[in-house]
Design an enzyme around this catalytic site. Sequence first.
Site, mmCIF file in Angstrom:
data_model
loop_
_atom_site.group_PDB
_atom_site.id
_atom_site.type_symbol
_atom_site.label_atom_id
_atom_site.label_comp_id
_atom_site.label_asym_id
_atom_site.label_seq_id
_atom_site.Cartn_x
_atom_site.Cartn_y
_atom_site.Cartn_z
ATOM 1 C CB CYS A 156 41.653 53.272 40.745
ATOM 2 S SG CYS A 156 43.409 52.957 40.439
ATOM 3 C CG HIS A 176 48.173 39.488 39.104
ATOM 4 N ND1 HIS A 176 47.241 39.460 38.090
ATOM 5 C CD2 HIS A 176 47.736 38.610 40.047
ATOM 6 C CE1 HIS A 176 46.285 38.605 38.396
ATOM 7 N NE2 HIS A 176 46.563 38.070 39.576
ATOM 8 C CB CYS A 196 41.458 53.044 36.744
ATOM 9 S SG CYS A 196 42.872 54.172 36.718
ATOM 10 C CB CYS A 198 46.434 53.120 37.846
ATOM 11 S SG CYS A 198 46.059 54.726 38.600
#
Length: 99
Positions: free
Chosen positions: A15, A34, A56, A59
């Site tokens: 991540c 995005h 990940c 997140c």
Amino acid sequence: MSQNRITKAARGRDCMVRIPGICNGNPETVVLAHYRLAGTCGTGYKPNDLQGAWACDGCHSAIDGRSKTDFTQDELRLMHAEGCFRTLDTLVREGLVKL
């Protein structure tokens, strides 16, 4: 929609967003997240894939607002933006994106 080399490259990666206490550290859950920025996306269309971070599930859920955190929206946007820079740096170093 088919995936391109940038979205496919997210598989199995670390991540890049790294939200403290949220990041699950599981590369199996990493996808391209995005970054939403006015003028580059809108209803029905996403920003281009260079405007994304490998994130990940933990997140990604936090930056998309699907899960609650103690971080402000500005803090989450900054961590996401930093993740975008880390991702882009890796893409350039690995030759997936050429300058």
